[in-house]
Design an enzyme around this catalytic site. Sequence first.
Site, PDB file in Angstrom:
ATOM      1  N   GLY A  11      16.463 -60.127 -14.433  1.00 39.90           N
ATOM      2  CA  GLY A  11      15.411 -59.426 -15.172  1.00 39.90           C
ATOM      3  C   GLY A  11      14.052 -59.246 -17.108  1.00 39.90           C
ATOM      4  N   SER A  12      15.114 -58.419 -17.547  1.00 41.68           N
ATOM      5  CA  SER A  12      13.680 -58.309 -18.388  1.00 41.68           C
ATOM      6  C   SER A  12      13.757 -59.560 -19.418  1.00 41.68           C
ATOM      7  CB  SER A  12      13.108 -56.527 -19.590  1.00 41.68           C
ATOM      8  OG  SER A  12      12.750 -57.137 -20.380  1.00 41.68           O
ATOM      9  N   SER A  13      13.126 -59.748 -20.228  1.00 40.55           N
ATOM     10  CA  SER A  13      12.609 -60.336 -20.983  1.00 40.55           C
ATOM     11  C   SER A  13      13.290 -60.353 -22.165  1.00 40.55           C
ATOM     12  CB  SER A  13      11.590 -61.201 -21.141  1.00 40.55           C
ATOM     13  OG  SER A  13      10.496 -59.973 -22.759  1.00 40.55           O
TER      14      SER A  13
END
Lengths: 427, 147
Positions: free
Chosen positions: B68-70
């Site tokens: 997923g997202s950073s």
Amino acid sequence: MKLNDVERAMLDGAEGPAIQRAMDLLLRYGEALGAERLVDTKNVCGTIGATTPFMRQYAEKPGGMDAVFSEFNLDSPTVVHVPKVRAFATHLQQGMDPDYAELQGITPEVVTLFKKGNAWSAGLGVQLMNTCTPYQVGNVPVKGEHCAWMESSAVIYCNSVLGARTNTEGRESTGAAMITGKIPYWGYHCDENRYGTHLVEVEIDVETTADWGLLGYYVGEIVQDRIPVLNGIRHVPNLPRLKHFGAAASSSGGVEMYHLVGITPEAPTLERAFGPKKPVATLRYGKAERRKAYELVNATAKDREIQYVMLGCPHYTIEQIWEAAKLLEGKHLHPDVSLWIFAPRVIKSLADQNGYTKIIEDAGGEIMTDTCSAMAKAIPKGTKVAAFDSMKQAHYLPAMMGIQGWFGTTAECIDAAVSGRFNGGLQ
Amino acid sequence: MSAIIDKVVLRGRKVVGGSCEGEALVTRDRVSGWGGIDPRTGTIIETRHQLRGQSFKGKVLVFPGAKGSSGWSNQFHIARLAGAAPLAMLFNEMTTKIALGAVVTHAPAMTDFDRDPLEVIETGDWVKVDADRGVVEVTKKLRGESA
């Protein structure tokens, strides 16, 4: 990890405590990765603001923004004075649009804090692009350029479409990279890690922005964080399509790089995309897979009556605003529905100049900047069901905000905003 | 039927040093940070996740890796400051998200095991992690014992 003499001196404190803390973090991080060294970078994309409720507490401490940066960008419990950045550094989307603070449920005190933080960041030399799409507003790295970017949808674009080199960095590592100009040399910085792992035979036409999102979501779900090579693409995409594709693939899985045979810079041919490696698996993308992606992303959606349409994830391009304006021209939103479109501030400025902002506002919608619903955790009051033209937003926002979310095309979303009912479906 | 306590030892590589012991929480799903957890409680919130609604606070989290997202590292960083971080992290797939996330969580973390921890460890097992020595000792939960 091996450090050169300059890096060693930085770690020993020769360039002050902030650089020392940054090198300490980069060393711990590099060793966690198993990296052998650091690489110089002059291009960083990260976040140093403090508008979320949790971080505000730090901004209100005596150290102010230095305290925020020390804890959240350097992992340093000691507050250090932050020097000006060495690398060209662009700021990601933040926690609000100060011009729409009231609508986003943000108090004037927090707006003041936001502005103070922005001024502080600008003083360091950080570019206040405040967008998840730096590549559409002036940070366009070239092929081979070593970067330290965060924001998964930007990372995948940077590696795959531009051929520049970045791992998915985080808030702490980009903070350290901004002030040192260094990042671990690992992963996507190295040639051998950029070849494809999975072959995807695309057997149907993939043309529209929605189609590209469905393809990305499916591929991400299957390959997770590996490198898909897509073969059989018959229509050359454009920026919004690849922006959506990458955002979807990095949400459902963790894809940080892909190749489109004959299209993206490191995949002139199928052979070059895989280099010395053989595909570990081959998958096919046809009608059934497309349907599967659609069903997965619409898992939370049930009720057709909607209260919110959110467009602009990742931040809209001027072309997408133009499209939305054309669809909205002369129409009015349903009284129970809000339409918020998110874009970089400079793109909104262009939309103002082109007259699109007026068309959208006359219809009852808004163009907001600097943030998005997920970052600001802001949705219109009373929203139970929302519609998005972004697979990424449909993936994340329902879970974050406890709402239902429909994914549809831009036209279906605008139609829902006008009628109050989501009538979309898989075509 | 045997009441003998099964012990299994795994060897791996230190990601973040330190030692601790506690109950395992195991998932075959990768964990998403930003948008996937509530960092104030350590609860997994991702819609289709195997552990949805469960908290890793104070548990030895055993999982394939990060996705997923950073915002991954920042969410686990906040979880640590909120007192809701996992006690330790054991995982298979090294990525920048998890490396940085583990570093800023300050909890012992290991990877590169000689045996797959997802095969060996089950939720409820008692796990001793000595990341500095690269050793994980698993005491299997007794059959029939409530978790």
